[in-house]
Design a protein around this motif. Structure first.
Motif, PDB file in Angstrom:
ATOM      1  N   ALA A  35       0.837  -1.204   0.000  1.00 39.77           N
ATOM      2  CA  ALA A  35       0.000   0.000   0.000  1.00 39.77           C
ATOM      3  C   ALA A  35       0.869   1.250   0.000  1.00 39.77           C
ATOM      4  CB  ALA A  35      -0.921  -0.010   1.215  1.00 39.77           C
ATOM      5  N   LEU A  36       1.993   1.220   0.749  1.00 37.21           N
ATOM      6  CA  LEU A  36       2.849   2.406   0.811  1.00 37.21           C
ATOM      7  C   LEU A  36       3.597   2.620  -0.505  1.00 37.21           C
ATOM      8  CD1 LEU A  36       4.110   2.063   4.472  1.00 37.21           C
ATOM      9  CD2 LEU A  36       2.603   3.818   3.571  1.00 37.21           C
ATOM     10  N   THR A  39       1.216   4.131  -2.817  1.00 33.64           N
ATOM     11  CA  THR A  39       1.113   5.552  -2.509  1.00 33.64           C
ATOM     12  C   THR A  39       2.234   6.328  -3.191  1.00 33.64           C
ATOM     13  OG1 THR A  39       0.136   5.017  -0.401  1.00 33.64           O
ATOM     14  CG2 THR A  39       1.066   7.221  -0.621  1.00 33.64           C
ATOM     15  N   ILE A  42       1.500   6.607  -6.894  1.00 35.84           N
ATOM     16  CA  ILE A  42       0.418   7.550  -7.203  1.00 35.84           C
ATOM     17  C   ILE A  42       0.885   8.992  -6.988  1.00 35.84           C
ATOM     18  CG2 ILE A  42      -1.799   8.379  -6.303  1.00 35.84           C
ATOM     19  CD1 ILE A  42      -2.566   5.371  -6.095  1.00 35.84           C
ATOM     20  N   LEU A  43       1.620   9.241  -5.900  1.00 37.84           N
ATOM     21  CA  LEU A  43       2.093  10.605  -5.639  1.00 37.84           C
ATOM     22  C   LEU A  43       3.075  11.044  -6.720  1.00 37.84           C
ATOM     23  CD1 LEU A  43       2.650  10.568  -1.779  1.00 37.84           C
ATOM     24  CD2 LEU A  43       0.808  11.683  -3.046  1.00 37.84           C
ATOM     25  N   ALA A  47       2.746  14.071  -9.577  1.00 40.44           N
ATOM     26  CA  ALA A  47       3.521  15.269  -9.242  1.00 40.44           C
ATOM     27  C   ALA A  47       3.978  15.985 -10.506  1.00 40.44           C
ATOM     28  CB  ALA A  47       4.735  14.881  -8.398  1.00 40.44           C
ATOM     29  N   THR A  48       4.030  17.312 -10.424  1.00 36.05           N
ATOM     30  CA  THR A  48       4.517  18.089 -11.568  1.00 36.05           C
ATOM     31  C   THR A  48       6.044  18.023 -11.637  1.00 36.05           C
ATOM     32  OG1 THR A  48       4.275  19.975 -10.107  1.00 36.05           O
ATOM     33  CG2 THR A  48       2.596  19.692 -11.798  1.00 36.05           C
ATOM     34  N   GLU A  49       6.696  17.985 -10.489  1.00 35.47           N
ATOM     35  CA  GLU A  49       8.149  17.822 -10.482  1.00 35.47           C
ATOM     36  C   GLU A  49       8.534  16.894  -9.332  1.00 35.47           C
ATOM     37  OE1 GLU A  49      10.153  21.416  -9.269  1.00 35.47           O
ATOM     38  OE2 GLU A  49       8.283  22.206  -8.459  1.00 35.47           O
ATOM     39  N   SER A 124       8.663  18.420   1.558  1.00 33.97           N
ATOM     40  CA  SER A 124       8.120  18.116   0.227  1.00 33.97           C
ATOM     41  C   SER A 124       7.476  16.741   0.279  1.00 33.97           C
ATOM     42  CB  SER A 124       9.223  18.120  -0.832  1.00 33.97           C
ATOM     43  OG  SER A 124      10.050  16.983  -0.666  1.00 33.97           O
ATOM     44  N   THR A 125       6.678  16.448  -0.738  1.00 39.61           N
ATOM     45  CA  THR A 125       6.021  15.138  -0.781  1.00 39.61           C
ATOM     46  C   THR A 125       7.044  14.022  -0.888  1.00 39.61           C
ATOM     47  OG1 THR A 125       4.185  16.213  -1.850  1.00 39.61           O
ATOM     48  CG2 THR A 125       4.236  13.834  -1.974  1.00 39.61           C
ATOM     49  N   ALA A 128       8.411  13.455   2.460  1.00 42.24           N
ATOM     50  CA  ALA A 128       7.368  12.869   3.304  1.00 42.24           C
ATOM     51  C   ALA A 128       7.328  11.359   3.114  1.00 42.24           C
ATOM     52  CB  ALA A 128       6.013  13.491   2.965  1.00 42.24           C
ATOM     53  N   ILE A 129       7.296  10.923   1.858  1.00 47.25           N
ATOM     54  CA  ILE A 129       7.205   9.478   1.610  1.00 47.25           C
ATOM     55  C   ILE A 129       8.535   8.815   1.945  1.00 47.25           C
ATOM     56  CG2 ILE A 129       7.805   9.528  -0.871  1.00 47.25           C
ATOM     57  CD1 ILE A 129       4.985   7.384   0.450  1.00 47.25           C
TER      58      ILE A 129
END
Lengths: 194, 592
Positions: A35-36, A39, A42-43, A47-49, A124-125, A128-129
């Motif tokens: 699941a991670l 994620t 998908i992220l 994402a644009t960059e 940033s994303t 985060a991940i």
């Protein structure tokens, strides 16, 4: 009252209880990390960059080598029990524990380097991940080390009373440890290289 | 297939061997017990208390819906300024009640009772095992669940209150609501998920490893099959929600933005987060669990009902193999229907078509199971005991719940019905008069095994008929309200909308029905405690049943069986032609 098949295998399933239990646990772990990873995909696709080169590849590569080596020493720890070589078993299990410890020390340097630059999970994303995946993986390393510490310390007495059961415990710990290693083998390219 | 032998020497050495374990202290025997029966009863009692608490939350909501803005009688003044000043419910508090009613009923009430309670108590007995495969992990599973429950309850105490973004906790609302309730909810959920994982590993291992000699898979009682499939659903569907919980917790606590898109503006101010998150990701991860979760709620209920119907019709279950294959197929399919909860998210026609198709397919095994149970009644001389009445009521109630689900599984009709009371009615028909009736049936059925005493039939029948009438009066009007377009989340029922005016009066009817439903549960509570002390004492097989749990003493001691159980036949050999009595238990050898 004793529970049947705690040590010996049940003839029709070919498994002892603990072995089936640890495989089922690993199946649930696959779903958790699956699941991670989903994620992450998908992220990233949304994402644009997406940042590149934020992480230290040499440190990551070193950690990969450390964990793969620890998987080898873990197998040896089990094999030595099968050969009834207690001294070597202790040595290999201790080596596995030490390698896991060095992995965490490396991880600590990586984390503190990011945090010192003010790049925490909220930056940033990607970070985060990164922190979530490696943090959860790190917790799994710690969990494995706790089990190993038990088997090196108070749990080692079982070898005298019931060597087969102790060997099984080392085997199940090993299965878990290989899984933790495998997760990292996915994490390293996904986070550090791609 | 050759059957393995449980080494009798290991398990059933001597009676005194079992007695030696009876000397445990009070704490180890009743509180921190590793005995599956004690843990099962702990789960069941805790689950029942949470059901009562969740029901209480619902009654507060029904008061507010029936009489919006009127002070709540009796307990209104005690709720405090932050919840109900002058006894009048605040909208925020209504939202908390809604979110926590769902969470508590599903995760702390029904699942612990159906899986933790009945699964733990009945399943090892039915497969002839001395205990679960991992007794200590079993104990841990209960206590982790208990901690999760305490955290959920504790979330009501801060003045900002409990989680208030629905039991589904949709993002970004759940993240940007700046109260601590949601954080409590997430931490509580992580405990509950961990507990379920520990339990499901134990259940599967026990069923695979500890079946008695002669008990092949196709001789397993259907209840065990239902628990087996349920455990796989818990094992594989819960971890993605755990992942989602961790991610939302990171959003709440560490300031990440997994579920927060770029450019989110709250109260005219841009939200200071990194952005680039995906709010729909939460819905996918949540429903990837929560659809299988629906089957976690219903499969154990089907298992209980099957046992009781076979026993009280004095006939073998009709189509045992079809039941088994259906329940396994249902388990597989339940993993690929989740996005039928998300037709309104604009996910595109290809995705919609896929999930509509799988949703229609999954209704087939459900119908097979229901039909097989219905056909089992054909030509039987039925014993109308209290458990049988509840089991019989399960069939039409679950039928209504299932059939009303079909329009929700098709995107065109779902778009009209989405988020209305129709959805609430559909889901509650499945779970309340469906699953909870089956759970009551199970309590009446297995109470003699757990205590050695039967529950009172007259009080049981009063409980049944009263509950049946009231519960239908609560839920049936929801279909009417939903079809009229009444939204499910309005704290005054949507009184300001013209389209609701014709159906608002049903809220008063539903209110009275809800109080009535509460009153009729008193019969159950009295019966439960009275029967513990004064119920008719019974022998080990009061229902003249055929499965293995009725071989053990009532109540069974530590280690369950006095002699090693051996299985000689299929689970439901009732009214076998030529047999001396109308039931031929699995544990009785063929007469030569």
């Amino acid at each position: 009252m004793n529970i049947p098949y705690t040590v010996e295998e049940r003839p029709d399933s070919g498994l002892a209880n603990g072995k089936l239990g640890i495989w089922l646990f690993l199946a649930s772990e696959v779903m958790l990390f699956g699941a991670l990873f989903s994620t992450y995909i998908i992220l990233r696709t949304g994402a644009t960059e997406w940042p590149h080169g934020e992480l230290s590849v040499p440190l990551g590569a070193l950690n990969t080598v450390l964990l793969i080596s620890s998987s080898v020493t873990m197998v040896m720890a089990w094999a030595m029990l099968k050969l009834h070589n207690w001294g070597r078993h202790r040595l290999y299990l201790l080596a596995t524990f030490a390698l896991a410890g060095i992995f965490l020390v490396n991880k600590y340097f990586e984390y503190s380097d990011h945090l010192a630059r003010g790049e925490g999970p909220s930056h940033s994303t990607f970070l985060a991940i990164y922190f979530t995946l490696t943090g959860l993986h790190g917790l799994h390393i710690v969990g494995g080390m706790v089990v190993m510490a038990y088997l090196l310390g108070p749990g080692a007495k079982l070898w005298k009373q019931n060597p087969d059961q102790f060997t099984n415990r080392i085997e199940y710990t090993g299965l878990y440890w290989h899984f933790v290693d495998l997760v990292w083998i996915f994490l390293f390219p996904v986070l550090y290289l791609l | 297939m050759e059957q393995p032998t449980t080494p009798p020497s290991v398990v059933y050495e001597h009676a005194h061997h079992i007695d030696a374990h009876e000397e445990l202290g009070w704490w180890r025997k009743y509180v921190f017990s590793t005995d599956h029966k004690v843990i099962g009863i702990q789960y069941a009692i805790t689950g029942l208390l949470f059901l009562l608490f969740g029901f209480g939350l619902m009654m507060l909501m029904r008061w507010q819906l029936a009489y919006p803005g009127k002070p709540i009688p009796l307990i209104g003044p005690w709720l405090g300024q932050s919840r109900a000043p002058m006894g009048i419910m605040l909208p925020e508090f209504y939202n908390q009640l809604g979110a926590m009613h769902g969470t508590i009923m599903v995760f702390l009430g029904v699942v612990p009772l159906a899986v933790g309670g009945f699964g733990n108590f009945v399943m090892p007995l039915q497969i002839g095992a001395p205990d679960m495969a991992f007794p200590k992990i079993n104990m841990m599973s209960y206590w982790v669940y208990y901690i999760g429950g305490v955290i959920m309850l504790a979330s009501f105490f801060p003045t900002t209150g409990a989680a208030q973004s629905g039991w589904t906790s949709y993002t970004p609302l759940s993240v940007i609501t700046a109260t601590s309730g949601q954080t409590f909810w997430l931490v509580g959920m992580i405990f509950l998920i961990t507990s379920s994982l520990l339990g499901s590993i134990n259940f599967i291992t026990t069923i695979v490893q500890l079946r008695a000699k002669g008990l092949s898979y196709m001789r397993l009682p259907f209840f065990v099959w239902a628990q087996f499939v349920t455990s796989f659903l818990l094992l594989l569907a819960f971890p993605p929600l755990e992942a989602a919980g961790i991610l939302q917790l990171m959003d709440k606590v560490a300031g990440t933005s997994f579920f927060l898109p770029s450019g989110l503006v709250i109260s005219g101010k841009p939200l200071a987060v990194a952005g680039q998150g995906n709010p729909l990701l939460w819905q996918h991860l949540f429903w990837f669990l929560a659809h299988p979760e629906v089957y976690v709620l219903i499969l154990p209920a089907m298992g209980i009902v099957s046992e009781i119907i076979a026993n009280n019709t004095r006939k073998p279950l009709w189509g045992y193999k079809a039941l088994v294959y259906s329940v396994v197929f249902l388990g597989f399919m339940s993993f690929i229907v989740w996005a039928h909860h998300m037709f309104m998210t604009g996910m595109g026609t290809t995705m919609s078509a896929f999930f509509q198709t799988t949703t229609m397919i999954i209704s087939i095994p459900s119908v097979v199971i229901l039909t097989a149970l219905l056909l089992s009644l054909w030509g039987a001389s039925i014993r109308f005991t209290t458990p049988m009445l509840f089991a019989l009521a399960f069939l039409p109630m679950f039928g209504i719940g299932g059939l009303t689900g079909l329009p929700l599984g098709l995107a065109p009709s779902d778009i009209h019905l989405h988020d209305t009371y129709y959805v609430i009615g559909h889901f509650h028909y499945v779970v309340a008069p469906g699953t909870i009736f089956a759970l009551f049936a199970g309590i009446y059925h297995w109470f003699p095994k757990a205590t050695g005493r039967k529950m009172n039939e007259l009080l049981g029948k009063l409980h049944f008929w009263g509950s049946l009438v009231c519960i239908n009066l609560v839920f049936m009007p929801m279909f009417i309200q939903g079809l009229a377009g009444m939204n499910r989340r309005m704290y005054d029922g949507g009184a300001q909308y013209a389209h609701n005016q014709g159906v608002l009066h049903w809220n008063v009817v539903q209110g009275y029905a809800a109080w009535g439903l509460g009153l009729f549960q008193i019969f159950f509570i009295i019966n439960f405690f009275m029967s513990l002390k004064w119920g008719k004492a019974v022998d080990k097989n009061p229902w003249e049943a055929t499965t293995l749990e009725w071989l053990a003493p009532s109540p069974p001691g530590h280690g369950n069986f006095l002699t090693e159980p051996i299985v000689y036949r299929a689970p439901y050999e009732y009214s076998v032609p030529g047999a001396a009595k109308d039931f031929s238990p699995q544990f009785e050898p063929e007469k030569a």
